[in-house]
Motif scaffolding. Structure first.
Motif, PDB file in Angstrom:
ATOM      1  N   ASN A 236      45.340  35.513  65.818  1.00 58.41           N
ATOM      2  CA  ASN A 236      44.360  36.128  64.921  1.00 58.41           C
ATOM      3  C   ASN A 236      43.956  35.223  63.762  1.00 58.41           C
ATOM      4  OD1 ASN A 236      44.234  38.522  66.358  1.00 58.41           O
ATOM      5  ND2 ASN A 236      45.934  39.448  65.233  1.00 58.41           N
ATOM      6  N   HIS A 237      44.478  33.989  63.753  1.00 58.55           N
ATOM      7  CA  HIS A 237      44.210  33.125  62.595  1.00 58.55           C
ATOM      8  C   HIS A 237      43.834  31.712  63.032  1.00 58.55           C
ATOM      9  CE1 HIS A 237      45.342  35.988  59.485  1.00 58.55           C
ATOM     10  NE2 HIS A 237      46.356  36.365  60.250  1.00 58.55           N
ATOM     11  N   TRP A 238      42.699  31.611  63.679  1.00 58.37           N
ATOM     12  CA  TRP A 238      42.210  30.303  64.104  1.00 58.37           C
ATOM     13  C   TRP A 238      41.765  29.442  62.921  1.00 58.37           C
ATOM     14  CZ3 TRP A 238      41.669  28.084  69.047  1.00 58.37           C
ATOM     15  CH2 TRP A 238      42.188  28.879  70.090  1.00 58.37           C
ATOM     16  N   GLU A 239      41.538  30.066  61.775  1.00 58.01           N
ATOM     17  CA  GLU A 239      41.105  29.299  60.601  1.00 58.01           C
ATOM     18  C   GLU A 239      42.134  28.258  60.163  1.00 58.01           C
ATOM     19  OE1 GLU A 239      43.142  32.979  58.838  1.00 58.01           O
ATOM     20  OE2 GLU A 239      41.912  32.475  60.588  1.00 58.01           O
ATOM     21  N   ILE A 240      43.388  28.452  60.550  1.00 59.00           N
ATOM     22  CA  ILE A 240      44.418  27.494  60.118  1.00 59.00           C
ATOM     23  C   ILE A 240      44.229  26.120  60.768  1.00 59.00           C
ATOM     24  CG2 ILE A 240      46.124  29.292  59.644  1.00 59.00           C
ATOM     25  CD1 ILE A 240      47.406  28.692  62.313  1.00 59.00           C
ATOM     26  N   LEU A 241      43.370  26.054  61.810  1.00 61.18           N
ATOM     27  CA  LEU A 241      43.114  24.764  62.462  1.00 61.18           C
ATOM     28  C   LEU A 241      42.112  23.923  61.684  1.00 61.18           C
ATOM     29  CD1 LEU A 241      42.926  25.884  66.210  1.00 61.18           C
ATOM     30  CD2 LEU A 241      44.889  24.993  64.942  1.00 61.18           C
ATOM     31  N   CYS A 242      41.459  24.523  60.696  1.00 60.23           N
ATOM     32  CA  CYS A 242      40.470  23.771  59.917  1.00 60.23           C
ATOM     33  C   CYS A 242      41.096  22.561  59.239  1.00 60.23           C
ATOM     34  CB  CYS A 242      39.828  24.686  58.867  1.00 60.23           C
ATOM     35  SG  CYS A 242      38.748  25.947  59.582  1.00 60.23           S
ATOM     36  N   GLU A 243      42.337  22.677  58.836  1.00 65.04           N
ATOM     37  CA  GLU A 243      43.030  21.555  58.192  1.00 65.04           C
ATOM     38  C   GLU A 243      43.026  20.329  59.099  1.00 65.04           C
ATOM     39  OE1 GLU A 243      47.477  20.969  56.387  1.00 65.04           O
ATOM     40  OE2 GLU A 243      47.258  21.214  58.559  1.00 65.04           O
ATOM     41  N   GLY A 244      43.485  20.536  60.356  1.00 65.37           N
ATOM     42  CA  GLY A 244      43.577  19.433  61.292  1.00 65.37           C
ATOM     43  C   GLY A 244      42.224  18.868  61.671  1.00 65.37           C
ATOM     44  N   ILE A 245      41.242  19.751  61.873  1.00 66.08           N
ATOM     45  CA  ILE A 245      39.902  19.305  62.296  1.00 66.08           C
ATOM     46  C   ILE A 245      39.257  18.443  61.212  1.00 66.08           C
ATOM     47  CG2 ILE A 245      37.578  20.082  62.890  1.00 66.08           C
ATOM     48  CD1 ILE A 245      38.940  22.581  64.164  1.00 66.08           C
ATOM     49  N   GLN A 246      39.315  18.889  59.951  1.00 62.14           N
ATOM     50  CA  GLN A 246      38.681  18.110  58.895  1.00 62.14           C
ATOM     51  C   GLN A 246      39.409  16.794  58.659  1.00 62.14           C
ATOM     52  OE1 GLN A 246      39.649  17.517  55.426  1.00 62.14           O
ATOM     53  NE2 GLN A 246      41.681  18.462  55.611  1.00 62.14           N
ATOM     54  N   THR A 247      40.695  16.739  58.990  1.00 63.18           N
ATOM     55  CA  THR A 247      41.437  15.483  58.856  1.00 63.18           C
ATOM     56  C   THR A 247      40.992  14.470  59.909  1.00 63.18           C
ATOM     57  OG1 THR A 247      43.341  16.686  57.952  1.00 63.18           O
ATOM     58  CG2 THR A 247      43.741  14.446  58.750  1.00 63.18           C
TER      59      THR A 247
ATOM     60  N   SER B 237      33.617  16.197  55.053  1.00 64.95           N
ATOM     61  CA  SER B 237      34.437  16.809  56.117  1.00 64.95           C
ATOM     62  C   SER B 237      35.112  18.087  55.625  1.00 64.95           C
ATOM     63  CB  SER B 237      35.503  15.812  56.591  1.00 64.95           C
ATOM     64  OG  SER B 237      34.917  14.639  57.076  1.00 64.95           O
ATOM     65  N   TYR B 238      35.801  17.958  54.497  1.00 62.71           N
ATOM     66  CA  TYR B 238      36.503  19.124  53.948  1.00 62.71           C
ATOM     67  C   TYR B 238      35.518  20.233  53.608  1.00 62.71           C
ATOM     68  CZ  TYR B 238      39.095  21.971  50.588  1.00 62.71           C
ATOM     69  OH  TYR B 238      39.662  23.019  49.925  1.00 62.71           O
TER      70      TYR B 238
ATOM     71  N   VAL C 260      32.999  25.696  54.070  1.00 58.81           N
ATOM     72  CA  VAL C 260      31.863  26.606  54.248  1.00 58.81           C
ATOM     73  C   VAL C 260      32.047  27.455  55.504  1.00 58.81           C
ATOM     74  CG1 VAL C 260      29.384  26.718  54.764  1.00 58.81           C
ATOM     75  CG2 VAL C 260      30.238  25.133  53.013  1.00 58.81           C
ATOM     76  N   LEU C 261      32.518  26.820  56.574  1.00 57.84           N
ATOM     77  CA  LEU C 261      32.703  27.533  57.840  1.00 57.84           C
ATOM     78  C   LEU C 261      33.766  28.620  57.739  1.00 57.84           C
ATOM     79  CD1 LEU C 261      31.910  27.520  60.926  1.00 57.84           C
ATOM     80  CD2 LEU C 261      33.951  26.094  61.267  1.00 57.84           C
ATOM     81  N   SER C 262      34.824  28.328  57.000  1.00 62.54           N
ATOM     82  CA  SER C 262      35.997  29.225  57.024  1.00 62.54           C
ATOM     83  C   SER C 262      36.043  30.247  55.896  1.00 62.54           C
ATOM     84  CB  SER C 262      37.283  28.395  56.988  1.00 62.54           C
ATOM     85  OG  SER C 262      37.346  27.612  55.802  1.00 62.54           O
ATOM     86  N   ASN C 263      35.453  29.915  54.752  1.00 65.08           N
ATOM     87  CA  ASN C 263      35.583  30.817  53.608  1.00 65.08           C
ATOM     88  C   ASN C 263      34.918  32.164  53.859  1.00 65.08           C
ATOM     89  OD1 ASN C 263      37.103  29.112  52.117  1.00 65.08           O
ATOM     90  ND2 ASN C 263      35.697  28.977  50.376  1.00 65.08           N
ATOM     91  N   HIS C 264      35.719  33.200  53.769  1.00 68.93           N
ATOM     92  CA  HIS C 264      35.247  34.588  53.897  1.00 68.93           C
ATOM     93  C   HIS C 264      34.606  34.876  55.257  1.00 68.93           C
ATOM     94  CE1 HIS C 264      36.075  34.712  49.670  1.00 68.93           C
ATOM     95  NE2 HIS C 264      35.160  33.790  49.413  1.00 68.93           N
ATOM     96  N   ASN C 265      34.899  34.042  56.226  1.00 62.60           N
ATOM     97  CA  ASN C 265      34.362  34.269  57.571  1.00 62.60           C
ATOM     98  C   ASN C 265      35.509  34.419  58.569  1.00 62.60           C
ATOM     99  OD1 ASN C 265      31.562  33.986  56.910  1.00 62.60           O
ATOM    100  ND2 ASN C 265      31.911  31.780  56.723  1.00 62.60           N
ATOM    101  N   GLN C 266      35.308  35.271  59.532  1.00 64.15           N
ATOM    102  CA  GLN C 266      36.273  35.423  60.610  1.00 64.15           C
ATOM    103  C   GLN C 266      36.025  34.308  61.633  1.00 64.15           C
ATOM    104  OE1 GLN C 266      38.769  37.754  60.803  1.00 64.15           O
ATOM    105  NE2 GLN C 266      39.517  36.683  62.606  1.00 64.15           N
ATOM    106  N   ILE C 267      37.011  33.420  61.766  1.00 61.08           N
ATOM    107  CA  ILE C 267      36.859  32.305  62.690  1.00 61.08           C
ATOM    108  C   ILE C 267      37.667  32.579  63.954  1.00 61.08           C
ATOM    109  CG2 ILE C 267      37.407  29.864  63.059  1.00 61.08           C
ATOM    110  CD1 ILE C 267      36.750  29.298  60.251  1.00 61.08           C
ATOM    111  N   ASP C 268      37.047  32.318  65.090  1.00 62.12           N
ATOM    112  CA  ASP C 268      37.772  32.452  66.345  1.00 62.12           C
ATOM    113  C   ASP C 268      37.619  31.157  67.141  1.00 62.12           C
ATOM    114  OD1 ASP C 268      35.204  32.506  67.379  1.00 62.12           O
ATOM    115  OD2 ASP C 268      35.226  34.663  67.780  1.00 62.12           O
ATOM    116  N   LYS C 269      38.137  31.163  68.331  1.00 63.78           N
ATOM    117  CA  LYS C 269      38.116  29.973  69.184  1.00 63.78           C
ATOM    118  C   LYS C 269      36.680  29.522  69.459  1.00 63.78           C
ATOM    119  CE  LYS C 269      39.732  28.495  73.763  1.00 63.78           C
ATOM    120  NZ  LYS C 269      40.498  28.922  74.977  1.00 63.78           N
ATOM    121  N   LYS C 270      35.800  30.466  69.716  1.00 63.73           N
ATOM    122  CA  LYS C 270      34.421  30.129  70.067  1.00 63.73           C
ATOM    123  C   LYS C 270      33.709  29.431  68.916  1.00 63.73           C
ATOM    124  CE  LYS C 270      30.164  32.203  71.840  1.00 63.73           C
ATOM    125  NZ  LYS C 270      29.496  33.460  72.250  1.00 63.73           N
ATOM    126  N   ILE C 271      33.860  29.964  67.713  1.00 63.39           N
ATOM    127  CA  ILE C 271      33.195  29.380  66.544  1.00 63.39           C
ATOM    128  C   ILE C 271      33.678  27.953  66.313  1.00 63.39           C
ATOM    129  CG2 ILE C 271      33.025  29.529  64.022  1.00 63.39           C
ATOM    130  CD1 ILE C 271      33.051  32.590  64.342  1.00 63.39           C
TER     131      ILE C 271
END
Length: 455
Positions: free
Chosen positions: A380-391, A401-402, A407-418
């Motif tokens: 339920n928490h795909w947003e935690i991958l943003c750290e690795g992707i921006q790195t 990058s950061y 922008v993508l993750s703040n206050h948005n529900q992120i899933d695998k597709k997004i």
């Protein structure tokens, strides 16, 4: 259940009586009296072996056996007789001296040399070594066995759960994953440091008279090197000799000892709070016996009472330690009695600690990991991958990058597709995209499993 446990003021001697049986042989009033008797008798024997003290005759093996049996045969009835003496003298150490003199009176030869009991001593010569014996015995028989047992469980669970991914939480928010085993390992390492530390703490002792200068002893026998005698006597118990004191051994080593206890306890309080949270998230369930009740009104409840009990009792232990550490090293001029009443509460410190350790172990043995729930939380928490992707984006010098992931993750529900759609548009090599496509919250664990293997 004994009737006296129901009328005890302190839960140490009431509710938790059965947990603390071992401690009573170390920290009770009876134990303190017995330790004092040992020091008094050993000092008499030490004096009898000094050739320059010709006032003392040669004692036979049988005589020494009689002396040692005063200690070996000591029991609670004998302790009561000392307390009866104390009712008259109102002095606890002097009462021990009079008790031993009464025992010597029963021996044909020893009765003539009773005045060499407590010879040249001040009360703290006896007391400081008695408390040192307490701490020495407590470390060997109580503290280290408990600490090693707790440490063993942390190591065992570290290995058992090293590959179970865990959604970490920093500031209470979903964060970069770890593994359950790695989180147990963090505590294991911290505890191991305290175990190593407490083993190295020197227990100090002094035996040098009323103001630390051997005044009475050097006056009576000026030809004897009393510093040498004192050093050997203190060392004979396995203690480090403190040559520089007032009337009392200043207790600095006790502060070191208690500070180590407080550090170990604080680490466990930290763990208890984490476990409380993990249980509330259903990451762990608890085994429960058929007739155990969690709530008096809510039948469904299984509360994390062992970890709560442990936290509360370890906190009480630390609170007393903090007071001890603030006041034990202070003595007005060459002596005041503030430390005397404080030292009598050493057993209270270790009593609360032992209850805390016992409750923690009980709690650890009851937990069952709920991997399905942990996995669902990760899903339920795909947003935690943003750290690795921006790195990875930074690796290829992609501007902002950061900020773009923010922008993508703040206050948005992120899933695998997004995330996949975002990755698809990145100007990075194909193999990097494939690596990022393969990311999942449950496999973004870095070296967590490998770190456990470093054990």
């Amino acid at each position: 259940m004994y009737s006296f446990t129901l009328t005890s003021i302190s839960p140490l001697d009431g509710r938790y009586h059965s947990v603390l049986i071992q401690l009573r042989n170390i920290f009770s009033e009876y134990a303190l009296i017995k330790f004092r008797i040992k020091i008094e008798l050993d000092w008499f024997i030490q004096l009898s072996l000094i050739k320059q003290i010709n006032n003392l005759p040669y004692f036979s093996e049988k005589d020494y056996k009689f002396i040692n049996n005063i200690y070996n045969n000591f029991n609670e009835n004998e302790a009561l007789s000392i307390k009866n003496i104390e009712m008259k003298t109102e002095h606890d150490v002097k009462s021990v001296e009079y008790y031993i003199k009464s025992k010597f009176s029963l021996h044909d030869k020893l009765k003539n040399f009773k005045e060499f009991i407590h010879f040249g001593c001040t009360s703290d010569d006896i007391n400081n070594l008695s408390y040192a014996l307490m701490l020495q015995k407590n470390r060997r028989l109580i503290i280290l066995p408990y600490w090693k047992n707790i440490s063993f469980y942390f190591k065992k669970l570290s290995i058992q759960y090293k590959n179970v991914p865990l959604l970490a939480r920093t500031h209470g928010q979903p964060a970069t994953p770890s593994t359950v085993g790695k989180e147990f390992l963090n505590f294991y390492y911290r505890l191991q440091r305290q175990i190593k530390k407490i083993k190295k703490i020197e227990i100090l002792g002094k035996f040098n008279g009323s103001t630390g200068n051997y005044n009475a002893l050097s006056l009576a026998y000026p030809e004897i090197d009393w510093q040498h005698i004192s050093r050997n006597f203190v060392n004979s118990f396995g203690f480090t000799w403190n040559a520089y004191t007032t009337q009392i051994e200043p207790h600095d080593y006790i502060l070191d000892f208690l500070s180590c206890i407080a550090s170990f306890n604080s680490i466990l309080i930290d763990f208890n709070r984490d476990m409380w949270g993990y249980i509330s998230l259903n990451y762990f369930s608890q085994k429960i016996k058929k007739d155990i009740i969690g709530s008096s009104i809510m039948p469904h409840k299984i509360n994390p009472i062992n970890f709560e009990n442990s936290e509360g009792n370890l906190g009480l232990s630390n609170a007393i330690i903090y007071h001890m550490n603030a006041h034990l090293p202070l003595s007005r001029w060459q002596r005041d009695l503030t430390d005397s009443t404080l030292l009598r509460n050493l057993g209270v410190i270790f009593g609360y600690s032992v209850i805390g350790y016992s409750s923690l172990l009980k709690g650890l043995k009851k937990i069952n990991i709920q991997q399905d729930i942990i996995k669902k939380d990760l899903d339920n928490h795909w947003e935690i991958l943003c750290e690795g992707i921006q790195t990875v984006m930074r690796k290829y010098n992609i501007k902002n990058s950061y900020e773009s992931l923010k922008v993508l993750s703040n206050h948005n529900q992120i899933d695998k597709k997004i995330l996949r759609n975002f990755i698809m548009k990145l100007n990075i090599p194909k193999q990097e995209k494939e690596k990022l496509y393969g990311l999942h919250p449950s496999n973004y664990i870095g070296y967590a499993s490998k770190i456990v293997d470093f054990l």
